[in-house]
Write a protein that holds these residues in place. Sequence first.
Motif, PDB file in Angstrom:
ATOM      1  N   GLN A 173       0.846  -1.197   0.000  1.00  0.00           N
ATOM      2  CA  GLN A 173       0.000   0.000   0.000  1.00  0.00           C
ATOM      3  C   GLN A 173       0.881   1.245   0.000  1.00  0.00           C
ATOM      4  OE1 GLN A 173      -3.184   0.112   2.855  1.00  0.00           O
ATOM      5  NE2 GLN A 173      -3.560   2.295   2.575  1.00  0.00           N
ATOM      6  N   ASP A 174       0.554   2.209  -0.906  1.00  0.00           N
ATOM      7  CA  ASP A 174       1.280   3.484  -0.993  1.00  0.00           C
ATOM      8  C   ASP A 174       2.763   3.269  -1.308  1.00  0.00           C
ATOM      9  OD1 ASP A 174      -1.183   4.329  -0.187  1.00  0.00           O
ATOM     10  OD2 ASP A 174      -0.488   5.564   1.467  1.00  0.00           O
ATOM     11  N   THR A 175       3.049   2.502  -2.327  1.00  0.00           N
ATOM     12  CA  THR A 175       4.439   2.146  -2.651  1.00  0.00           C
ATOM     13  C   THR A 175       5.286   3.355  -3.012  1.00  0.00           C
ATOM     14  OG1 THR A 175       3.737  -0.024  -3.454  1.00  0.00           O
ATOM     15  CG2 THR A 175       5.896   0.763  -4.181  1.00  0.00           C
ATOM     16  N   LEU A 176       4.800   4.186  -3.942  1.00  0.00           N
ATOM     17  CA  LEU A 176       5.597   5.295  -4.478  1.00  0.00           C
ATOM     18  C   LEU A 176       4.863   6.616  -4.241  1.00  0.00           C
ATOM     19  CD1 LEU A 176       7.939   6.494  -6.086  1.00  0.00           C
ATOM     20  CD2 LEU A 176       6.779   5.797  -8.193  1.00  0.00           C
ATOM     21  N   PHE A 177       5.403   7.424  -3.318  1.00  0.00           N
ATOM     22  CA  PHE A 177       4.837   8.735  -3.021  1.00  0.00           C
ATOM     23  C   PHE A 177       5.467   9.735  -3.974  1.00  0.00           C
ATOM     24  CE2 PHE A 177       4.220  12.158   0.482  1.00  0.00           C
ATOM     25  CZ  PHE A 177       3.034  12.571  -0.101  1.00  0.00           C
ATOM     26  N   ASP A 178       4.817   9.925  -5.099  1.00  0.00           N
ATOM     27  CA  ASP A 178       5.285  10.808  -6.174  1.00  0.00           C
ATOM     28  C   ASP A 178       4.635  12.165  -5.919  1.00  0.00           C
ATOM     29  OD1 ASP A 178       5.865  12.098  -8.505  1.00  0.00           O
ATOM     30  OD2 ASP A 178       5.078  10.559  -9.835  1.00  0.00           O
ATOM     31  N   GLU A 179       5.272  12.997  -5.096  1.00  0.00           N
ATOM     32  CA  GLU A 179       4.530  14.069  -4.452  1.00  0.00           C
ATOM     33  C   GLU A 179       4.708  15.458  -5.038  1.00  0.00           C
ATOM     34  OE1 GLU A 179       2.375  16.315  -1.386  1.00  0.00           O
ATOM     35  OE2 GLU A 179       2.158  14.877  -3.012  1.00  0.00           O
ATOM     36  N   LEU A 180       5.913  15.859  -5.415  1.00  0.00           N
ATOM     37  CA  LEU A 180       6.094  17.267  -5.741  1.00  0.00           C
ATOM     38  C   LEU A 180       7.189  17.443  -6.783  1.00  0.00           C
ATOM     39  CD1 LEU A 180       5.172  20.152  -4.924  1.00  0.00           C
ATOM     40  CD2 LEU A 180       7.019  20.151  -3.241  1.00  0.00           C
ATOM     41  N   GLY A 181       6.907  18.208  -7.842  1.00  0.00           N
ATOM     42  CA  GLY A 181       7.905  18.499  -8.861  1.00  0.00           C
ATOM     43  C   GLY A 181       7.728  17.655 -10.110  1.00  0.00           C
ATOM     44  N   ARG A 182       8.604  17.918 -11.095  1.00  0.00           N
ATOM     45  CA  ARG A 182       8.601  17.168 -12.353  1.00  0.00           C
ATOM     46  C   ARG A 182       9.511  15.953 -12.226  1.00  0.00           C
ATOM     47  NH1 ARG A 182      10.660  21.833 -16.075  1.00  0.00           N
ATOM     48  NH2 ARG A 182      11.769  22.214 -14.118  1.00  0.00           N
ATOM     49  N   PHE A 196      -0.862   2.544  -5.104  1.00  0.00           N
ATOM     50  CA  PHE A 196       0.582   2.333  -5.006  1.00  0.00           C
ATOM     51  C   PHE A 196       1.425   3.259  -5.863  1.00  0.00           C
ATOM     52  CE2 PHE A 196      -1.013  -0.947  -7.841  1.00  0.00           C
ATOM     53  CZ  PHE A 196      -0.036  -1.194  -8.797  1.00  0.00           C
ATOM     54  N   ILE A 197       0.785   4.171  -6.589  1.00  0.00           N
ATOM     55  CA  ILE A 197       1.473   5.335  -7.148  1.00  0.00           C
ATOM     56  C   ILE A 197       0.586   6.524  -6.787  1.00  0.00           C
ATOM     57  CG2 ILE A 197       2.424   6.434  -9.206  1.00  0.00           C
ATOM     58  CD1 ILE A 197       2.472   3.655 -10.518  1.00  0.00           C
ATOM     59  N   TYR A 198       1.046   7.380  -5.885  1.00  0.00           N
ATOM     60  CA  TYR A 198       0.141   8.401  -5.344  1.00  0.00           C
ATOM     61  C   TYR A 198       0.892   9.699  -5.071  1.00  0.00           C
ATOM     62  CZ  TYR A 198       1.994   7.577  -0.575  1.00  0.00           C
ATOM     63  OH  TYR A 198       2.796   7.477   0.537  1.00  0.00           O
ATOM     64  N   GLY A 199       0.125  10.803  -4.961  1.00  0.00           N
ATOM     65  CA  GLY A 199       0.715  12.095  -4.644  1.00  0.00           C
ATOM     66  C   GLY A 199       0.390  13.154  -5.681  1.00  0.00           C
ATOM     67  N   GLY A 200       1.099  14.291  -5.580  1.00  0.00           N
ATOM     68  CA  GLY A 200       0.823  15.448  -6.424  1.00  0.00           C
ATOM     69  C   GLY A 200       1.944  15.800  -7.367  1.00  0.00           C
ATOM     70  N   GLY A 201       2.741  14.819  -7.787  1.00  0.00           N
ATOM     71  CA  GLY A 201       3.825  15.075  -8.723  1.00  0.00           C
ATOM     72  C   GLY A 201       3.329  15.341 -10.139  1.00  0.00           C
ATOM     73  N   GLN A 202       4.178  15.986 -10.922  1.00  0.00           N
ATOM     74  CA  GLN A 202       3.934  16.215 -12.353  1.00  0.00           C
ATOM     75  C   GLN A 202       4.876  15.264 -13.080  1.00  0.00           C
ATOM     76  OE1 GLN A 202       4.158  20.308 -13.607  1.00  0.00           O
ATOM     77  NE2 GLN A 202       4.381  19.783 -15.759  1.00  0.00           N
ATOM     78  N   SER A 203       4.388  14.057 -13.376  1.00  0.00           N
ATOM     79  CA  SER A 203       5.301  12.956 -13.692  1.00  0.00           C
ATOM     80  C   SER A 203       4.943  12.213 -14.960  1.00  0.00           C
ATOM     81  CB  SER A 203       5.334  11.975 -12.515  1.00  0.00           C
ATOM     82  OG  SER A 203       5.761  12.640 -11.346  1.00  0.00           O
ATOM     83  N   PHE A 322       0.407  16.478 -23.245  1.00  0.00           N
ATOM     84  CA  PHE A 322       0.923  15.498 -22.288  1.00  0.00           C
ATOM     85  C   PHE A 322       2.039  14.636 -22.877  1.00  0.00           C
ATOM     86  CE2 PHE A 322      -3.463  16.452 -21.010  1.00  0.00           C
ATOM     87  CZ  PHE A 322      -3.216  16.923 -19.724  1.00  0.00           C
ATOM     88  N   SER A 323       2.686  15.121 -23.937  1.00  0.00           N
ATOM     89  CA  SER A 323       3.885  14.444 -24.441  1.00  0.00           C
ATOM     90  C   SER A 323       5.031  14.708 -23.479  1.00  0.00           C
ATOM     91  CB  SER A 323       4.239  14.961 -25.832  1.00  0.00           C
ATOM     92  OG  SER A 323       4.657  16.308 -25.769  1.00  0.00           O
ATOM     93  N   LEU A 324       6.085  13.933 -23.594  1.00  0.00           N
ATOM     94  CA  LEU A 324       7.245  14.105 -22.705  1.00  0.00           C
ATOM     95  C   LEU A 324       7.799  15.515 -22.795  1.00  0.00           C
ATOM     96  CD1 LEU A 324       9.402  12.942 -20.793  1.00  0.00           C
ATOM     97  CD2 LEU A 324      10.647  12.156 -22.812  1.00  0.00           C
ATOM     98  N   SER A 325       7.974  16.015 -24.022  1.00  0.00           N
ATOM     99  CA  SER A 325       8.576  17.336 -24.201  1.00  0.00           C
ATOM    100  C   SER A 325       7.666  18.442 -23.698  1.00  0.00           C
ATOM    101  CB  SER A 325       8.929  17.564 -25.671  1.00  0.00           C
ATOM    102  OG  SER A 325       7.778  17.449 -26.488  1.00  0.00           O
ATOM    103  N   SER A 326       6.372  18.317 -23.924  1.00  0.00           N
ATOM    104  CA  SER A 326       5.453  19.384 -23.533  1.00  0.00           C
ATOM    105  C   SER A 326       5.123  19.368 -22.046  1.00  0.00           C
ATOM    106  CB  SER A 326       4.145  19.276 -24.325  1.00  0.00           C
ATOM    107  OG  SER A 326       4.368  19.466 -25.706  1.00  0.00           O
ATOM    108  N   TYR A 327       5.019  18.167 -21.483  1.00  0.00           N
ATOM    109  CA  TYR A 327       4.484  18.076 -20.130  1.00  0.00           C
ATOM    110  C   TYR A 327       5.526  18.331 -19.038  1.00  0.00           C
ATOM    111  CZ  TYR A 327       1.583  16.497 -16.272  1.00  0.00           C
ATOM    112  OH  TYR A 327       0.872  16.429 -15.102  1.00  0.00           O
ATOM    113  N   ILE A 328       6.716  17.764 -19.182  1.00  0.00           N
ATOM    114  CA  ILE A 328       7.703  17.955 -18.107  1.00  0.00           C
ATOM    115  C   ILE A 328       9.039  18.508 -18.595  1.00  0.00           C
ATOM    116  CG2 ILE A 328       6.689  16.095 -16.717  1.00  0.00           C
ATOM    117  CD1 ILE A 328       9.210  14.420 -17.446  1.00  0.00           C
ATOM    118  N   ASN A 329       9.195  18.726 -19.915  1.00  0.00           N
ATOM    119  CA  ASN A 329      10.532  19.070 -20.418  1.00  0.00           C
ATOM    120  C   ASN A 329      10.543  20.295 -21.325  1.00  0.00           C
ATOM    121  OD1 ASN A 329      13.362  18.457 -20.537  1.00  0.00           O
ATOM    122  ND2 ASN A 329      13.059  17.568 -22.572  1.00  0.00           N
TER     123      ASN A 329
END
Length: 341
Positions: A173-182, A196-203, A322-329
């Motif tokens: 339960q709650d394996t990866l806390f993907d919480e903040l940032g790119r 098991f993948i949770y949080g407020g990350g931009q990932s 939501f492409s890699l280049s547009s969304y986080i890069n």
Amino acid sequence: MEVIPGAVLFLLFLWFSFWVGGAMDCAGNNIVHTITVDQQGKGEFTTVQAAIDSIMKFNNRWVKLHINAGTYTEKVEISEYKPCIFLEGAGKEVTTIRSSGYHSTSTIKSSVKNRNENTGAIFVSFPPNVIVIGITFENSFNLMGSQPIQPAPAAAIYGDKSVFLECGFKSYQDTLFDELGRHYFKNCYIQGEVDFIYGGGQSYYEACTINATQEKPSSTGFVTAQSRYSEKDTSGFVFRTGSVTGSGEVNLGRAWGPYSRVIFYGTYFSSIVSPQGWNAWNYRGQESKLTYAEVDCTGPGANTTERVQWRKNLTNSQLNEFSLSSYINKDGWLSNLPIKF
């Protein structure tokens, strides 16, 4: 208490601002120092945490920690004052950081805004500019038959511009806390069953294997619990290719925020994906604010005839956002790292 003059405070502010700005790109993509970690004493340190502790605060150049094969029984934390750290294992099959810990459900679910909460995670990373390659992070609390099941993260990621390549994350339960940032995850293995993948990350998750490990056949698990809280919030999870497999039955996600956002694009779904696919959880009646989408997915679990009616259908222009280049890069930071993808 001695009062610090305003001029001194201003100089301190300028210095800190300069340091933060310089740390954002780690002065290029050169590694200036490599530290070897080896359990058998064939390196400078025998534990990962001791090696991290040896790096000076306000580090602004890439420092690599090469971690030899072995199971390192410890919890590891990278301080917010130590960016530009590169952890390189010998491969996720042979280099593991493992320990046991958990937090109460009430602690994490009621205080999502508290970024410094104690998550019980085995690996916690606070600063920007962190790279991890070829390491498995395992929280063994729920994997040893512990009862009752508790949220037990393998990793908690708070720093912008964090990259994980060919890594493993194992818990229940709650394996990866993907919480903040790119964050960029590629060719990773993520195992769990509940949120098991949770949080407020931009990932962005590319070619990752998501493995559900159902324990109770009568219950349905959840792959994601994304916590986007406003329409202007840039966070969300994008899964490009990869697979969702395992045992039992799982929903692709449930809303841990009124604007929760998760997109699967070109992903293989085995038959474990539930017919309804998604759950509004505590936001029933507000489903129009949620962005849950599946685009060009394949496999027996990709049949959408019984999906929830409020699942989004994205246009091509929306999907391009939501492409890699547009969304986080957009600023090209992925091209300025001491690694090649």
